[in-house]
Enzyme design. Sequence first.
Site, PDB file in Angstrom:
ATOM      1  N   VAL A  54      -8.007   2.522 -13.338  1.00 39.10           N
ATOM      2  CA  VAL A  54      -9.149   3.129 -14.023  1.00 39.10           C
ATOM      3  C   VAL A  54      -8.777   3.592 -15.433  1.00 39.10           C
ATOM      4  O   VAL A  54      -9.584   3.494 -16.363  1.00 39.10           O
ATOM      5  CB  VAL A  54      -9.664   4.330 -13.190  1.00 39.10           C
ATOM      6  CG1 VAL A  54     -10.721   5.115 -13.954  1.00 39.10           C
ATOM      7  CG2 VAL A  54     -10.221   3.856 -11.855  1.00 39.10           C
ATOM      8  N   ASP A  89       0.861  -1.186   0.000  1.00 42.14           N
ATOM      9  CA  ASP A  89       0.000   0.000   0.000  1.00 42.14           C
ATOM     10  C   ASP A  89       0.895   1.234   0.000  1.00 42.14           C
ATOM     11  O   ASP A  89       1.756   1.380   0.881  1.00 42.14           O
ATOM     12  CB  ASP A  89      -0.858  -0.045   1.273  1.00 42.14           C
ATOM     13  CG  ASP A  89      -1.843   1.099   1.367  1.00 42.14           C
ATOM     14  OD1 ASP A  89      -1.667   2.131   0.683  1.00 42.14           O
ATOM     15  OD2 ASP A  89      -2.793   0.960   2.151  1.00 42.14           O
ATOM     16  N   ILE A  90       0.676   2.121  -0.954  1.00 41.15           N
ATOM     17  CA  ILE A  90       1.572   3.278  -1.075  1.00 41.15           C
ATOM     18  C   ILE A  90       1.447   4.230   0.114  1.00 41.15           C
ATOM     19  O   ILE A  90       2.384   4.986   0.394  1.00 41.15           O
ATOM     20  CB  ILE A  90       1.356   4.012  -2.413  1.00 41.15           C
ATOM     21  CG1 ILE A  90       2.622   4.786  -2.783  1.00 41.15           C
ATOM     22  CG2 ILE A  90       0.145   4.921  -2.354  1.00 41.15           C
ATOM     23  CD1 ILE A  90       2.790   5.083  -4.216  1.00 41.15           C
ATOM     24  N   ASN A 119      -6.434  12.876 -10.922  1.00 42.11           N
ATOM     25  CA  ASN A 119      -7.101  13.451 -12.101  1.00 42.11           C
ATOM     26  C   ASN A 119      -6.842  14.951 -12.077  1.00 42.11           C
ATOM     27  O   ASN A 119      -6.313  15.483 -11.103  1.00 42.11           O
ATOM     28  CB  ASN A 119      -8.595  13.117 -12.104  1.00 42.11           C
ATOM     29  CG  ASN A 119      -9.278  13.610 -10.848  1.00 42.11           C
ATOM     30  OD1 ASN A 119      -9.393  14.816 -10.633  1.00 42.11           O
ATOM     31  ND2 ASN A 119      -9.697  12.688  -9.998  1.00 42.11           N
ATOM     32  N   GLY A 160      -9.295   4.382  -6.476  1.00 39.00           N
ATOM     33  CA  GLY A 160      -8.000   3.720  -6.598  1.00 39.00           C
ATOM     34  C   GLY A 160      -6.966   4.265  -5.637  1.00 39.00           C
ATOM     35  O   GLY A 160      -7.262   4.584  -4.477  1.00 39.00           O
ATOM     36  N   VAL A 161      -5.742   4.380  -6.142  1.00 34.83           N
ATOM     37  CA  VAL A 161      -4.651   4.826  -5.279  1.00 34.83           C
ATOM     38  C   VAL A 161      -4.879   6.265  -4.806  1.00 34.83           C
ATOM     39  O   VAL A 161      -4.530   6.628  -3.677  1.00 34.83           O
ATOM     40  CB  VAL A 161      -3.287   4.646  -5.991  1.00 34.83           C
ATOM     41  CG1 VAL A 161      -3.111   5.584  -7.169  1.00 34.83           C
ATOM     42  CG2 VAL A 161      -2.154   4.810  -5.004  1.00 34.83           C
ATOM     43  N   ASP A 162      -5.486   7.069  -5.664  1.00 35.12           N
ATOM     44  CA  ASP A 162      -5.745   8.467  -5.294  1.00 35.12           C
ATOM     45  C   ASP A 162      -6.715   8.539  -4.109  1.00 35.12           C
ATOM     46  O   ASP A 162      -6.525   9.351  -3.187  1.00 35.12           O
ATOM     47  CB  ASP A 162      -6.329   9.191  -6.519  1.00 35.12           C
ATOM     48  CG  ASP A 162      -6.119  10.691  -6.492  1.00 35.12           C
ATOM     49  OD1 ASP A 162      -5.136  11.151  -5.882  1.00 35.12           O
ATOM     50  OD2 ASP A 162      -6.936  11.397  -7.103  1.00 35.12           O
TER      51      ASP A 162
HETATM   52  N1  AR6 Z   1      -1.327   1.593  -2.993  1.00 31.52           N
HETATM   53  C1  AR6 Z   1      -0.667   1.338  -4.146  1.00 31.52           C
HETATM   54  N2  AR6 Z   1      -1.278   1.125  -5.326  1.00 31.52           N
HETATM   55  C2  AR6 Z   1      -2.629   1.159  -5.333  1.00 31.52           C
HETATM   56  C3  AR6 Z   1      -3.392   1.416  -4.178  1.00 31.52           C
HETATM   57  C4  AR6 Z   1      -2.691   1.639  -2.966  1.00 31.52           C
HETATM   58  N3  AR6 Z   1      -3.318   1.902  -1.817  1.00 31.52           N
HETATM   59  N4  AR6 Z   1      -4.705   1.388  -4.529  1.00 31.52           N
HETATM   60  C5  AR6 Z   1      -4.765   1.107  -5.844  1.00 31.52           C
HETATM   61  N5  AR6 Z   1      -3.513   0.960  -6.341  1.00 31.52           N
HETATM   62  P1  AR6 Z   1      -5.693   3.793 -10.309  1.00 31.52           P
HETATM   63  P2  AR6 Z   1      -5.163   5.402 -12.753  1.00 31.52           P
HETATM   64  C6  AR6 Z   1      -3.072   0.634  -7.709  1.00 31.52           C
HETATM   65  O1  AR6 Z   1      -7.027   3.387 -10.861  1.00 31.52           O
HETATM   66  O2  AR6 Z   1      -5.364   4.219 -13.620  1.00 31.52           O
HETATM   67  C7  AR6 Z   1      -8.655   7.948  -9.746  1.00 31.52           C
HETATM   68  O3  AR6 Z   1     -10.048   8.084  -9.615  1.00 31.52           O
HETATM   69  C8  AR6 Z   1      -4.078   0.024  -8.655  1.00 31.52           C
HETATM   70  O4  AR6 Z   1      -4.285  -1.353  -8.332  1.00 31.52           O
HETATM   71  O5  AR6 Z   1      -5.623   4.203  -8.898  1.00 31.52           O
HETATM   72  O6  AR6 Z   1      -3.988   6.287 -13.009  1.00 31.52           O
HETATM   73  C9  AR6 Z   1      -7.945   9.251 -10.023  1.00 31.52           C
HETATM   74  O7  AR6 Z   1      -8.526  10.342  -9.342  1.00 31.52           O
HETATM   75  C10 AR6 Z   1      -3.358   0.200  -9.975  1.00 31.52           C
HETATM   76  O8  AR6 Z   1      -2.349  -0.799 -10.114  1.00 31.52           O
HETATM   77  O9  AR6 Z   1      -5.056   5.030 -11.180  1.00 31.52           O
HETATM   78  C11 AR6 Z   1      -8.069   9.363 -11.508  1.00 31.52           C
HETATM   79  O10 AR6 Z   1      -9.344   9.852 -11.897  1.00 31.52           O
HETATM   80  C12 AR6 Z   1      -2.651   1.562  -9.790  1.00 31.52           C
HETATM   81  O11 AR6 Z   1      -2.695   1.825  -8.380  1.00 31.52           O
HETATM   82  C13 AR6 Z   1      -7.970   7.925 -11.984  1.00 31.52           C
HETATM   83  O12 AR6 Z   1      -8.410   7.132 -10.885  1.00 31.52           O
HETATM   84  C14 AR6 Z   1      -3.276   2.704 -10.537  1.00 31.52           C
HETATM   85  O13 AR6 Z   1      -4.687   2.567 -10.556  1.00 31.52           O
HETATM   86  C15 AR6 Z   1      -6.530   7.551 -12.278  1.00 31.52           C
HETATM   87  O14 AR6 Z   1      -6.499   6.259 -12.831  1.00 31.52           O
END
Ligand code: AR6
Length: 177
Positions: free
Chosen positions: A128, A16-17, A30, A38-40
């Site tokens: 996403v 987890d980041i 975004n 997601g991570v955000d």
């Molecule tokens: N720690 C590390 N990595 C994670 C965590 C975490 N806690 N949670 C998810 N991931 P994404 P994107 C991974 O969808 O594709 C948001 O709504 C996840 O499994 O978070 O760049 C933003 O506001 C995947 O491998 O980011 C934007 O609108 C990676 O993080 C949009 O999503 C990236 O997935 C950005 O989409």
Amino acid sequence: MPDAGRMVTIEVVQGDITRQAVDAVVTAANESLLGGGGVDGAVHRAAGPRLAEAGARVAPCAPGDAIATPAFDLPPPVQHVIHTVGPVWEGGGRGEADVLVSCYRRSLEVADELGVRSVAFPAIATGVHGFPVEEAARIAVTAVAAADTDVALVRLVAFDPETHAALTDHLHRHLTG
Ligand code: AR6
């Protein structure tokens, strides 16, 4: 005296980041910098509501760019959140790879402006936004390795085993040339 040059150490972990003991954490944001899923979402929950308030003051952030805010309630030693906006995957013919390279490069430039020594990155755009994991992992490793940065440690944080395997594979390929 020959200049040994700066060398960034790259490591890959699964986790987890929001739980990384680094100076700065990158989030896959975004353009509004108000938070999302997601991570955000995880980064905003851990940092608290002041992160979105600070994001709103410096937004918008264009795809491929990066902007820093304080890390607020993220635990020490994390001091900064670097918000970067990855490309939305539309098949690969719309410059998505170049935008993703720019996310890593610009995030490290911002890290240098902040004077930080260690930075954790998520797998930007692979959730996403739909960027293929294999190609994103290759770009993450090569873009970080090619960066002209004072950052000493870059930790690539995979959330899932598939991403961890892809990052590990590309780091190994990079190190063994
Ligand atoms: N720690 C590390 N990595 C994670 C965590 C975490 N806690 N949670 C998810 N991931 P994404 P994107 C991974 O969808 O594709 C948001 O709504 C996840 O499994 O978070 O760049 C933003 O506001 C995947 O491998 O980011 C934007 O609108 C990676 O993080 C949009 O999503 C990236 O997935 C950005 O989409």
